[in-house]
Design an enzyme around this catalytic site. Structure first.
Site, PDB file in Angstrom:
ATOM      1  CG  ASP A 157      -2.495  -3.952  -4.035  1.00  0.00           C
ATOM      2  OD1 ASP A 157      -2.507  -4.985  -3.185  1.00  0.00           O
ATOM      3  OD2 ASP A 157      -3.265  -2.957  -3.998  1.00  0.00           O
ATOM      4  CE  LYS A 159      -6.323  -5.188  -2.942  1.00  0.00           C
ATOM      5  NZ  LYS A 159      -6.404  -4.265  -1.629  1.00  0.00           N
ATOM      6  CG  ASN A 162      -6.645  -4.327  -7.077  1.00  0.00           C
ATOM      7  OD1 ASN A 162      -7.558  -3.399  -6.737  1.00  0.00           O
ATOM      8  ND2 ASN A 162      -5.513  -4.246  -6.495  1.00  0.00           N
ATOM      9  CG  ASP A 175      -6.167   0.004  -7.784  1.00  0.00           C
ATOM     10  OD1 ASP A 175      -5.533   0.921  -7.939  1.00  0.00           O
ATOM     11  OD2 ASP A 175      -6.956  -0.190  -6.925  1.00  0.00           O
ATOM     12  CB  THR A 196      -3.471  -6.095   0.044  1.00  0.00           C
ATOM     13  OG1 THR A 196      -3.829  -5.206  -0.880  1.00  0.00           O
ATOM     14  CG2 THR A 196      -4.693  -6.350   0.860  1.00  0.00           C
TER      15      THR A 196
END
Ligand code: ADE
Length: 320
Positions: A157, A159, A162, A175, A196
């Site tokens: 994840d 991005k 994070n 995260d 996401t």
């Protein structure tokens, strides 16, 4: 609901006993060792607050998770993964877990404080970063992801939300609740979608038998490089379905200000077939030892001038 309460009484959150570290006994911390201050962020299963260790006056970020809520929503697996992964990783660009403890109601992760917040906020504030700044942060990100993959961890994840920034403006990746430990078969399908929408790779969407989760972290790097420079992710639509359609058709455009090298770097990563993506080889999830060739990413002309061996000691270029 009775069975759930029975499960709660057995507590799925196992207390880890502190062992001797380098011959010195490190005392197990408790809630009483910290003064909890202002809220830094709130997620669906956790709240992050500032926490000052009373004895040392050191300031940390405390991620506090409500045990009842996590059990009710069946998220214990993710919490355990986050704890184990954070415990394993020690890198200047990854949030470090200093202590983990619990009381009756909550779990507490005491983490490095990222005093300068999310990289996303900075990208939004400036409507995209200059090429020298974007190049520097992509370089830090590549080193952190290389270290993770070398240690058998795929983030899943990645991005700009994070990617946090410390007081020195270096990155701290956070995260790891959706991370995957390679070589550890938990019985779940490794290619089930956990990330996401805007950053998910086409192969995960196509639901192939052998999706390539390492390659999916690399895909996210391409999306992030684009976003740092453009101020918005490459694949963005009014809803998740439309976003997925754009990803599957590899439908994105470069703003006019992107340099030739920036465009080439991103184009070589945002390749639909993961086997032909920059740095990616023909690997399978079942083989935990093959990791992307990060040197292929590092040696791209986009990174000309980056001193790879000294990034964590260098001063990040000022954002403007
Ligand atoms: N939000 C989530 N994690 C954080 C951290 N480690 N520091 C600051 N804010 C955060």
């Amino acid at each position: 609901s009775r069975t759930m309460n029975a499960a709660a009484e057995q507590s799925p959150f196992v207390e880890q006993v502190k062992v001797k570290e380098r011959g010195r006994e490190t005392r197990k911390r408790t809630v009483k060792d910290f003064f909890f201050g202002r809220t830094l962020g709130e997620g669906s299963y956790s709240t992050v607050v500032e926490a000052t260790e009373v004895e040392t006056e050191k300031i940390y970020a405390a991620k506090i998770l409500d045990k009842r809520h996590i059990i009710k929503e069946k998220k214990t697996k993710y919490v355990t993964i986050e704890r184990n992964v954070l415990h394993k990783l020690r890198h200047p660009f990854i949030v470090r877990l200093h202590y983990a403890f619990q009381d009756k109601q909550s779990l507490y992760f005491i983490l490095d404080l990222a005093a300068n917040g999310e990289l996303l906020s900075w990208v939004r504030k400036y409507g995209g970063l200059s090429e020298p700044v974007a190049k520097h942060y992509m370089a830090e990100l590549i080193l952190a992801v290389e270290y993770m993959h070398q240690n058998g961890v795929v983030h899943r994840d990645l991005k700009p939300e994070n990617i946090l920034l410390g007081s020195d403006m270096h990155i701290l990746i956070a995260d790891f609740g959706t991370a995957k430990l390679l070589g550890e078969n938990d019985g779940s399908r490794t290619n089930s979608f956990v990330g996401t929408a805007e950053y998910v790779s086409p192969e995960l969407l196509m639901d192939r038998q052998e999706a390539n989760i390492r390659g999916s972290d690399i895909w996210a790097l391409g999306c992030i490089a684009y976003q740092l420079l453009a101020g918005r992710p490459p694949f963005k639509a009014t809803n998740e379905y439309q976003t997925f359609q754009k990803i599957l058709k590899n439908e994105y455009e470069f703003p006019p200000h992107f340099s030739v090298h920036a465009k080439d770097f991103i184009r070589r990563i945002l390749v639909l077939d993961p086997n032909y993506r920059l740095g990616c080889c023909f690997f399978k999830d079942s083989d935990p030892d093959t990791i992307p060739n990060f040197d292929d990413l590092k040696s791209h002309p986009f990174f000309t001038g980056i001193d790879w061996s000294n990034l964590s000691n260098s001063n990040p270029p000022q954002m403007s």
